[in-house]
Design a protein around this motif. Sequence first.
Motif, PDB file in Angstrom:
ATOM      1  N   ASP A 100       0.911  -1.206  -0.060  1.00  0.00           N
ATOM      2  CA  ASP A 100      -0.149   0.099   0.002  1.00  0.00           C
ATOM      3  C   ASP A 100       0.928   1.128  -0.083  1.00  0.00           C
ATOM      4  O   ASP A 100       1.587   1.897   1.171  1.00  0.00           O
ATOM      5  N   GLU A 101       1.245   1.769  -1.240  1.00  0.00           N
ATOM      6  CA  GLU A 101       1.773   3.063  -1.338  1.00  0.00           C
ATOM      7  C   GLU A 101       3.344   2.949  -0.782  1.00  0.00           C
ATOM      8  O   GLU A 101       3.830   3.805  -0.234  1.00  0.00           O
ATOM      9  N   ILE A 102       3.881   1.795  -1.460  1.00  0.00           N
ATOM     10  CA  ILE A 102       5.295   1.726  -1.128  1.00  0.00           C
ATOM     11  C   ILE A 102       5.852   2.491  -2.409  1.00  0.00           C
ATOM     12  O   ILE A 102       6.067   2.039  -3.414  1.00  0.00           O
ATOM     13  N   THR A 103       6.572   3.833  -2.152  1.00  0.00           N
ATOM     14  CA  THR A 103       7.081   4.485  -3.320  1.00  0.00           C
ATOM     15  C   THR A 103       8.548   4.503  -3.278  1.00  0.00           C
ATOM     16  O   THR A 103       9.104   5.056  -4.615  1.00  0.00           O
ATOM     17  N   LEU A 108      10.898  -1.567  -2.466  1.00  0.00           N
ATOM     18  CA  LEU A 108      10.003  -2.402  -3.569  1.00  0.00           C
ATOM     19  C   LEU A 108      11.069  -3.470  -4.332  1.00  0.00           C
ATOM     20  O   LEU A 108      10.746  -4.686  -3.943  1.00  0.00           O
ATOM     21  N   VAL A 125       0.712  -3.897  -6.336  1.00  0.00           N
ATOM     22  CA  VAL A 125       0.947  -2.555  -5.929  1.00  0.00           C
ATOM     23  C   VAL A 125      -0.141  -1.908  -6.572  1.00  0.00           C
ATOM     24  O   VAL A 125      -0.700  -2.123  -7.657  1.00  0.00           O
ATOM     25  N   ARG A 129       0.632   6.330  -7.004  1.00  0.00           N
ATOM     26  CA  ARG A 129       1.322   6.430  -5.547  1.00  0.00           C
ATOM     27  C   ARG A 129       2.094   5.242  -5.174  1.00  0.00           C
ATOM     28  O   ARG A 129       2.209   4.637  -4.116  1.00  0.00           O
ATOM     29  N   SER A 130       2.828   4.468  -6.278  1.00  0.00           N
ATOM     30  CA  SER A 130       3.770   3.299  -5.944  1.00  0.00           C
ATOM     31  C   SER A 130       4.872   3.279  -6.761  1.00  0.00           C
ATOM     32  O   SER A 130       4.909   3.558  -8.007  1.00  0.00           O
ATOM     33  N   LYS A 152      -0.008  -4.546 -11.229  1.00  0.00           N
ATOM     34  CA  LYS A 152      -0.484  -3.219 -10.781  1.00  0.00           C
ATOM     35  C   LYS A 152      -2.022  -2.965 -10.889  1.00  0.00           C
ATOM     36  O   LYS A 152      -2.531  -3.385 -12.034  1.00  0.00           O
ATOM     37  N   SER A 195       3.105   1.666   3.768  1.00  0.00           N
ATOM     38  CA  SER A 195       4.615   2.828   3.798  1.00  0.00           C
ATOM     39  C   SER A 195       4.790   2.849   5.148  1.00  0.00           C
ATOM     40  O   SER A 195       4.047   3.018   6.108  1.00  0.00           O
TER      41      SER A 195
END
Length: 246
Positions: A100-103, A108, A125, A129-130, A152, A195
Motif C-alpha cells: 500500500d503506497e510503497i514509493t 520495492l 501494488v 502512488r507506488s 499493478k 508505507s
Amino acid sequence: MIKIEGRNPVIEALKSERNIEKVMIAKGTTEGSIKKIIGMAKDKGVVVQYVDRKKIDEISESHAHQGVVAMGNDYRYYELEEIIDIAKQKNEDPFIVILDEITDPHNLGSIMRTADAVGAHGVIVPKRRSASITPVVAKASAGAVEYVPLCKVTNLVKTIKKLKEHGLWIAAADMNGQNYYKQNLTGPLGIVVGSEGAGISRLVKENCDFTVKIPMVGNVTSLNASVAASIMLYEAFKQRIETKEG
C-alpha cells in the motif's frame, strides 16, 4: 527498452526468457562474474559492447552498475488472475504480497527479493502512488524482478475483495494487531504492508481480515517497510514449511 544494471540483475535477466538486445561492459572490467556475463551473452547471441566506464556512468540510473548495463525489453506486469493461476499450477495455496503506497524503489526491490526467497506467488501494488519496476528496483532486488510477478491494480480495496472471493485471508501489518508469530499465517494468504510514514490506508485496513504486528521495545517506533515485510513473509514461510512437514 529498459536498462538492467548491475551484475546479478544482468545475470538473472540473461537466464530468463527476457529479450536482451545488448550488454555494455566497461572497458577493462573482465574479472569474476563479468566473464560469466560475457559467456552467457555470447551463448544467447546477445551483442556485447565494450565502452568507456564514463559512458556507463552517464546512462546508469541506479548509479550502482558494477561496470555492466544490459538493454532489454520492458518488464511485463501480470494480471491478478494470472498470479492466482500460478499458485494453482504449482498446487500451492496462494501466497501474495500487497503493498500500500510503497514509493521507495529500494524498498520495492528488497521486498521482491524476499518474496522470491519465500516462494510468494506475486506482489500487488496500486497503479498510483507506488514504485514501479525501474533499474533501481531491479538492482535492489538482485534480479528477483525476473521471477516474481508484479501486478499493478487501480483499486487495492476492490483487489482485496477479489482475493477473498478466491479464498484468501488478508492480513494487515499494523501496530494495533496481534503479535505476528501468534497468528496462523498458513493457507491462502495475502499480507498487506504499508508505507513507513502513513502505514496502511484506513479503507484497505478495514477490508483486511485481521491485523498482525511486530513487537518492538526500542525507542524508534517503526521499521523500514522492506524489513517489516521480510519478517512477516518469513514467518508465513516458516509456518508453511512446518505444516508440510507435519
